[in-house]
Scaffold this motif. Sequence first.
Motif, short mmCIF file in Angstrom:
data_model
loop_
_atom_site.label_atom_id
_atom_site.label_comp_id
_atom_site.label_asym_id
_atom_site.label_seq_id
_atom_site.Cartn_x
_atom_site.Cartn_y
_atom_site.Cartn_z
N ASN A 130 0.83 -1.19 0.00
CA ASN A 130 0.00 0.00 0.00
C ASN A 130 0.88 1.25 0.00
OD1 ASN A 130 -2.29 -1.57 0.11
ND2 ASN A 130 -2.40 -1.50 2.33
N LYS A 131 0.41 2.27 -0.69
CA LYS A 131 1.15 3.53 -0.71
C LYS A 131 0.90 4.28 0.59
CE LYS A 131 0.91 4.04 -5.68
NZ LYS A 131 0.44 4.85 -6.80
N LYS A 132 1.93 4.93 1.08
CA LYS A 132 1.84 5.67 2.33
C LYS A 132 1.60 7.14 2.01
CE LYS A 132 4.25 6.42 6.64
NZ LYS A 132 5.50 6.22 7.38
N TYR A 133 0.65 7.73 2.73
CA TYR A 133 0.33 9.14 2.55
C TYR A 133 1.36 9.96 3.31
CZ TYR A 133 -2.26 13.51 2.78
OH TYR A 133 -2.63 14.79 2.69
N ASP A 134 2.17 10.71 2.59
CA ASP A 134 3.24 11.47 3.23
C ASP A 134 3.27 12.88 2.65
OD1 ASP A 134 5.28 11.92 4.97
OD2 ASP A 134 6.82 11.08 3.67
#
Length: 93
Positions: free
Chosen positions: A9-13
């Motif tokens: 999953n892509k991390k929201y940063d």
Amino acid sequence: MGIIGRRKNKKYDYEPRYYKNTTGSKPFEIKHKFDDQRTTVQNVGLKGKFGNAMQDLKLGADAVVKRRLLIIISILVLIFLWIIDFDLSIFRF
């Protein structure tokens, strides 16, 4: 077939362009409202969370909270009895 090459999953940063970070925390960090006051939210594992929950249960609430709750419940009971026109004459001996 798709089990070998599973995507993470892509991390929201997100960080704003002109934000000066002095505290080391993210400006838009998503967390619950009462996480700072809870003892069971820490990352201590399942046994640690259970131990913290049992300790909170043993300590219980303050006397002020218990008294306030008793007053609120008694007022609500009296209002309910007043609404249904409860007659106190049934308690005569």
